[in-house]
Design an enzyme around this catalytic site. Structure first.
Site, PDB file in Angstrom:
ATOM      1  N   ASP A   4    -110.836  26.260   9.788  1.00  0.00           N
ATOM      2  CA  ASP A   4    -110.038  25.967  10.975  1.00  0.00           C
ATOM      3  C   ASP A   4    -108.863  25.119  10.523  1.00  0.00           C
ATOM      4  O   ASP A   4    -109.032  23.952  10.169  1.00  0.00           O
ATOM      5  CB  ASP A   4    -110.897  25.220  11.993  1.00  0.00           C
ATOM      6  CG  ASP A   4    -110.121  24.799  13.236  1.00  0.00           C
ATOM      7  OD1 ASP A   4    -108.915  25.116  13.319  1.00  0.00           O
ATOM      8  OD2 ASP A   4    -110.717  24.150  14.119  1.00  0.00           O
ATOM      9  N   THR A  13     -90.487  31.737  11.826  1.00  0.00           N
ATOM     10  CA  THR A  13     -90.013  32.730  12.786  1.00  0.00           C
ATOM     11  C   THR A  13     -88.541  32.558  13.122  1.00  0.00           C
ATOM     12  O   THR A  13     -87.979  31.454  13.000  1.00  0.00           O
ATOM     13  CB  THR A  13     -90.838  32.626  14.089  1.00  0.00           C
ATOM     14  OG1 THR A  13     -90.304  33.515  15.078  1.00  0.00           O
ATOM     15  CG2 THR A  13     -90.791  31.223  14.650  1.00  0.00           C
ATOM     16  N   TYR A  65     -93.535  28.480  21.405  1.00  0.00           N
ATOM     17  CA  TYR A  65     -93.825  29.110  20.115  1.00  0.00           C
ATOM     18  C   TYR A  65     -92.805  28.670  19.069  1.00  0.00           C
ATOM     19  O   TYR A  65     -93.173  28.250  17.963  1.00  0.00           O
ATOM     20  CB  TYR A  65     -93.821  30.624  20.266  1.00  0.00           C
ATOM     21  CG  TYR A  65     -94.008  31.374  18.959  1.00  0.00           C
ATOM     22  CD1 TYR A  65     -95.196  31.289  18.257  1.00  0.00           C
ATOM     23  CD2 TYR A  65     -92.973  32.161  18.444  1.00  0.00           C
ATOM     24  CE1 TYR A  65     -95.360  31.962  17.047  1.00  0.00           C
ATOM     25  CE2 TYR A  65     -93.133  32.846  17.248  1.00  0.00           C
ATOM     26  CZ  TYR A  65     -94.329  32.743  16.555  1.00  0.00           C
ATOM     27  OH  TYR A  65     -94.482  33.402  15.372  1.00  0.00           O
TER      28      TYR A  65
END
Length: 270
Positions: free
Chosen positions: A37, A102, A126
Site C-alpha cells: 500500500d 500527467t 487529480y
C-alpha cells in the site's frame, strides 16, 4: 541501465500501464496493491529495503479523474504522498525512480507545454494530487525521472477508447467535447520508451504519441456515430484544461497516435 544487469522493481504491476511495463521488464520484481500500500510509509520503506532494487518504476496511481473530486484525501495520499514515500525509500537504498505524472498538472492556459514549464494551480483534484507527487519526489530524491503522459489507452484497463466503443453500441449518437485538446498515448509505446529514459539524466520528460487532437477527433477515429459538443454542453464534476498538449523536447518522438490506435484495436480484437 540494461535489463538483466540491474534489479528492477515495478509497483502497480497489475494496472493498465503496469501490465505493459511488465512485458518490457519480464524479470522485474512485480508488486500490486495487494503486495504494498503506497500510502503506508513504513510498508513502502520496508518493501523496498527488502527487495533492494537498482531501479524502481512506479505505475501505481489513482487515475479516476471524477473519483478524485469525490475522494480528495485518497487522491492526495495515493498520487501525492505515496510517490514521496517511494522516493524516500529509493534514496535510502540508492535506487533510481521512474514515475508517471500527467498533463493535468497544467491549467490549460497555454496551447503547449514543454518539460521546463512550471505547473501552476491545476484545475482539478487529480492534477493537484499528481503535482504534489512530483514535488514530493523531488524533495526526497535526486535520481528520478518523472514522465508526464496524457490521454492514456491500453488493452489492460478502462480507457477512453473502450468507453467510446461501449457507448457507440448503447446510443444512436455519442456526444464528445471538441474544445479540449491533447495527445493520446498508447501504453505499449510508452512502456517501450522507459528503458531509453532510464539511461538519460534525472529530470522531467514529456512522453506521448505524436499528433494533437480534440476528444471529439479522438473519438471519431474509434467510432462513426459521434457528434461534437462544447464543454459547457457536457459538464463534468472535474474541470479539464482546454489545452494540455505536452511537447517532448528531450527524446526521439514516438509514432502518431492514429498508428498506435490501429495496433490497439487489432490487439483488443484478437
Amino acid at each position: 541501465m540494461v535489463v538483466g544487469t540491474i534489479k528492477t522493481l515495478i509497483i502497480g504491476a497489475d494496472g493498465m500501464l503496469g501490465y505493459d511495463i511488465c512485458k518490457v521488464y519480464p524479470n522485474a520484481v512485480k508488486l500490486t496493491h495487494k503486495d504494498v500500500d503506497i500510502t503506508d510509509r513504513e510498508q513502502v520503506l520496508e518493501s523496498i529495503r527488502k527487495i533492494n532494487p537498482n531501479l524502481v518504476i512506479n505505475a501505481a496511481a489513482y487515475t479516476d479523474v471524477e473519483g478524485c473530486e469525490d475522494h480528495q484525501e485518497l487522491a492526495l495520499k495515493v498520487n501525492g504522498y505515496g510517490p514521496g514515500y517511494i522516493a524516500e525509500a529509493c534514496s535510502e537504498v540508492g535506487a533510481a525512480l521512474i514515475h508517471f505524472s500527467t498533463d493535468y498538472v497544467f491549467d490549460g492556459s497555454k496551447k503547449e507545454y514543454i518539460e521546463s514549464d512550471t505547473p501552476v494551480d491545476p484545475i482539478n483534484v487529480y492534477g493537484r494530487s499528481k503535482l504534489l507527487g512530483e514535488q514530493k519526489i523531488t524533495e526526497n530524491l535526486n535520481d528520478y525521472r518523472i514522465i508526464r503522459i496524457s490521454w492514456l489507452f491500453g488493452t489492460h484497463g478502462k480507457n477512453f477508447v473502450e468507453t467510446m466503443l461501449r457507448l457507440s453500441g448503447e446510443m444512436d449518437q455519442v456526444k464528445v467535447v471538441n474544445d479540449q485538446f491533447g495527445k493520446p498515448t498508447y501504453t505499449v509505446d510508452l512502456a517501450n520508451k522507459i528503458m531509453e529514459i532510464a539511461e538519460l539524466g534525472a529530470g522531467i520528460y514529456h512522453v506521448t504519441n505524436e499528433g494533437i487532437c480534440s476528444w471529439y477527433e479522438f473519438a471519431s477515429a474509434v467510432i462513426s456515430n459521434t457528434i461534437p459538443c462544447t464543454s459547457e454542453e457536457f459538464p463534468m464534476k472535474a474541470r479539464r484544461p482546454k489545452y494540455s498538449v505536452l511537447v517532448n523536447t528531450k527524446t526521439k518522438p514516438m509514432r502518431h497516435w492514429k498508428e498506435a490506435l490501429k495496433d490497439y484495436l487489432k490487439e483488443r480484437n484478437k
